[in-house]
Design a protein around this motif. Structure first.
Motif, mmCIF file in Angstrom:
data_model
loop_
_atom_site.group_PDB
_atom_site.id
_atom_site.type_symbol
_atom_site.label_atom_id
_atom_site.label_comp_id
_atom_site.label_asym_id
_atom_site.label_seq_id
_atom_site.Cartn_x
_atom_site.Cartn_y
_atom_site.Cartn_z
ATOM 1 N N ALA A 6 0.822 -1.217 0.000
ATOM 2 C CA ALA A 6 0.000 0.000 0.000
ATOM 3 C C ALA A 6 0.850 1.259 0.000
ATOM 4 N N HIS A 7 2.164 1.111 0.213
ATOM 5 C CA HIS A 7 3.060 2.264 0.133
ATOM 6 C C HIS A 7 3.305 2.694 -1.315
ATOM 7 N N SER A 8 2.616 2.058 -2.247
ATOM 8 C CA SER A 8 2.700 2.502 -3.639
ATOM 9 C C SER A 8 1.796 3.700 -3.887
ATOM 10 N N ILE A 9 1.020 4.102 -2.887
ATOM 11 C CA ILE A 9 0.134 5.258 -3.023
ATOM 12 C C ILE A 9 0.365 6.202 -1.849
ATOM 13 N N GLY A 10 -0.136 7.410 -1.988
ATOM 14 C CA GLY A 10 -0.094 8.354 -0.892
ATOM 15 C C GLY A 10 1.220 9.111 -0.765
ATOM 16 N N ARG A 11 1.274 9.919 0.258
ATOM 17 C CA ARG A 11 2.431 10.760 0.531
ATOM 18 C C ARG A 11 2.927 10.529 1.955
ATOM 19 N N SER A 12 4.133 10.999 2.212
ATOM 20 C CA SER A 12 4.695 10.923 3.558
ATOM 21 C C SER A 12 5.424 12.215 3.872
ATOM 22 N N GLY A 13 5.376 12.609 5.134
ATOM 23 C CA GLY A 13 6.106 13.787 5.563
ATOM 24 C C GLY A 13 7.592 13.491 5.717
ATOM 25 N N CYS A 14 8.403 14.487 5.477
ATOM 26 C CA CYS A 14 9.857 14.321 5.618
ATOM 27 C C CYS A 14 10.236 13.916 7.041
ATOM 28 N N SER A 15 9.368 14.208 7.998
ATOM 29 C CA SER A 15 9.644 13.855 9.386
ATOM 30 C C SER A 15 9.635 12.354 9.616
ATOM 31 N N SER A 16 9.163 11.572 8.630
ATOM 32 C CA SER A 16 9.064 10.122 8.801
ATOM 33 C C SER A 16 10.312 9.362 8.375
ATOM 34 N N PHE A 17 11.268 10.042 7.727
ATOM 35 C CA PHE A 17 12.457 9.299 7.280
ATOM 36 C C PHE A 17 13.762 10.093 7.378
ATOM 37 N N PRO A 18 13.954 10.900 8.420
ATOM 38 C CA PRO A 18 15.236 11.610 8.552
ATOM 39 C C PRO A 18 16.400 10.651 8.768
ATOM 40 N N ASP A 19 16.121 9.446 9.263
ATOM 41 C CA ASP A 19 17.176 8.458 9.470
ATOM 42 C C ASP A 19 17.720 7.926 8.150
ATOM 43 N N ARG A 20 17.059 8.250 7.035
ATOM 44 C CA ARG A 20 17.480 7.757 5.721
ATOM 45 C C ARG A 20 18.240 8.807 4.922
ATOM 46 N N LEU A 21 18.330 10.021 5.460
ATOM 47 C CA LEU A 21 19.002 11.114 4.750
ATOM 48 C C LEU A 21 20.096 11.706 5.627
ATOM 49 N N PRO A 22 21.310 11.828 5.125
ATOM 50 C CA PRO A 22 21.803 11.239 3.873
ATOM 51 C C PRO A 22 21.918 9.723 4.018
ATOM 52 N N PRO A 23 22.011 8.995 2.912
ATOM 53 C CA PRO A 23 22.055 7.529 2.987
ATOM 54 C C PRO A 23 23.308 7.036 3.696
ATOM 55 N N ALA A 24 23.125 5.964 4.449
ATOM 56 C CA ALA A 24 24.260 5.383 5.168
ATOM 57 C C ALA A 24 25.250 4.779 4.179
ATOM 58 N N ALA A 25 26.532 5.011 4.428
ATOM 59 C CA ALA A 25 27.571 4.467 3.549
ATOM 60 C C ALA A 25 27.693 2.962 3.754
ATOM 61 N N ASN A 26 28.009 2.266 2.682
ATOM 62 C CA ASN A 26 28.256 0.820 2.733
ATOM 63 C C ASN A 26 27.067 0.037 3.293
ATOM 64 N N SER A 27 25.867 0.466 2.977
ATOM 65 C CA SER A 27 24.663 -0.228 3.427
ATOM 66 C C SER A 27 23.889 -0.738 2.224
ATOM 67 N N SER A 28 23.520 -2.008 2.265
ATOM 68 C CA SER A 28 22.774 -2.596 1.144
ATOM 69 C C SER A 28 21.339 -2.115 1.105
ATOM 70 N N THR A 29 20.875 -1.477 2.184
ATOM 71 C CA THR A 29 19.493 -0.989 2.216
ATOM 72 C C THR A 29 19.418 0.533 2.148
ATOM 73 N N ALA A 30 20.546 1.202 1.962
ATOM 74 C CA ALA A 30 20.549 2.662 1.883
ATOM 75 C C ALA A 30 19.705 3.137 0.708
ATOM 76 N N MET A 31 19.113 4.297 0.866
ATOM 77 C CA MET A 31 18.285 4.859 -0.197
ATOM 78 C C MET A 31 19.113 5.104 -1.452
ATOM 79 N N GLU A 32 18.505 4.889 -2.596
ATOM 80 C CA GLU A 32 19.170 5.122 -3.884
ATOM 81 C C GLU A 32 19.695 6.558 -3.925
#
Length: 358
Positions: free
Chosen positions: A218-244
């Motif tokens: 269901a995450h293929s629809i809708g929006r999210s606030g930037c407050s929900s993913f600050p742990d993903r920015l900037p992407p972690a180095a050397n992580s296979s799950t880091a954001m593109e």
């Protein structure tokens, strides 16, 4: 034993990322104190009853209770915007995971579920209120707000999937009388969770890891606030799950304007409930750590690949992109059984935002 295991998972997660306090605080996690042991209550267990007492398909047509009930809700949902429809699906999820599927998320007032951080961005309340008002004119005091939320989630899924998702909703729920903000963060899987935490929190509701992977679509629809993913920015180095990288750079620029900025969860098909989400997971074009973590297990990654059409078959099933529609239907029905109230525990509210006066 299950509750102790869940506590261990949560404790390990908190210890690993306690530096990301802001996103934890938003979900009610207290600020870590090195002089005190970390404490976190496990989710309240409201496992689905299968079948739940009193629930049945065609409940409102039986004995002429309110034969037009589902039609009334469907007509109201059809008039909603794509964003509101996405909100209605999320509203059903957030309702069922806290206090069970009892409409408690709709109650208004100080310190209710609606005031909790994870629910501040919920949408669709006006659609539910409009449907309930129409139902009260047609069949006063008959259709519960909890059932309106369940019907609306189904109808929104049908609309946003262009009719590929369509299922019958067992109904007959009663509305709960309790709504506490504190219950919300203890029960809703947070976006920063890893696979173990998310799986455990779904298991607390009687939902399997497969159900979790299916409903995450269901995450293929809708929006999210930037407050929900600050742990993903900037992407972690050397992580296979880091954001593109390109997506992370784009979101870093966008979110620099403030944590209240909303961004699309799926930039390619934002108004379609489809399997694009699973392609996004594989390419790391997802916002939340809970989404990215689906590739950290061979079991969940295999299911993601199957739904994305990267595997021809899995566990005796074929045509993953088509199978996902059916699996989503089944998971939504299963989720609708969580914590269903009886007449002794609940009521049929006259107005969804308030319990009935004595």
């Amino acid at each position: 034993m299950a509750k102790l295991a869940l506590l261990a998972v949560i404790a390990s997660l908190v210890g690993a990322v306690s530096c990301e306090f802001p996103v934890y605080a938003g979900y009610g996690f207290p600020r870590p104190n090195p002089n005190l042991p970390y404490r976190f209550r496990p989710p309240v267990y409201y496992p689905p009853a299968s079948p739940a007492p009193g629930l049945r398909v065609g409940y409102y047509t039986h004995m002429g209770r309110c034969p037009q009930a589902e039609k009334i809700v469907r007509e109201v949902v059809e008039k909603a915007t794509a964003g509101e429809k996405a909100g209605l699906i999320r509203l059903f999820f957030h309702d069922c995971f806290v206090q069970g599927c009892d409409g408690s998320v709709l109650l208004s007032g100080a310190d209710t579920e609606r005031t909790a951080f994870p629910n501040l961005s919920l949408r669709g309340f006006e659609v539910i209120d409009a449907a309930k008002a129409a139902l009260e004119k047609a069949c006063p005091g008959v259709v519960s707000c909890a059932d309106v939320v369940a019907f609306a989630g189904r109808d929104a899924s049908y609309s946003l999937s262009s009719g590929r998702i369509n299922y019958r909703v067992p109904a007959g729920r009663y509305d709960g009388k309790v709504s506490r903000a504190a219950d919300t963060f203890q029960n809703l899987p947070p976006p920063f969770g890893d696979l173990n935490l998310t799986t455990a929190m779904f298991a607390a509701k009687g939902l399997s890891q497969d159900d979790m992977v299916v409903l995450s679509g269901a995450h293929s629809i809708g929006r999210s606030g930037c407050s929900s993913f600050p742990d993903r920015l900037p992407p972690a180095a050397n992580s296979s799950t880091a954001m593109e990288t390109k997506l992370a750079q784009q979101l870093t620029r966008t979110c620099s304007a403030g944590s209240s900025i909303n961004v699309l969860q799926d930039a390619l098909t934002p108004d379609k409930l489809d399997i694009q989400y699973y392609t996004n997971v594989l390419s790391r074009n997802v916002l939340f750590n809970s989404d990215a973590s689906l590739t950290t297990s061979s079991e969940t990654e295999g299911l993601v690949e199957f739904y994305a059409g990267k595997r021809p078959f899995l566990r005796g099933k074929f045509l993953g992109p088509i199978q996902w529609n059916h699996d989503f239907e089944d998971a939504m029905v299963k989720m609708g059984y969580i914590g269903v109230k009886t007449s002794a525990e609940g009521e049929i509210r006259n107005t969804c935002a308030f319990i009935n006066k004595p």
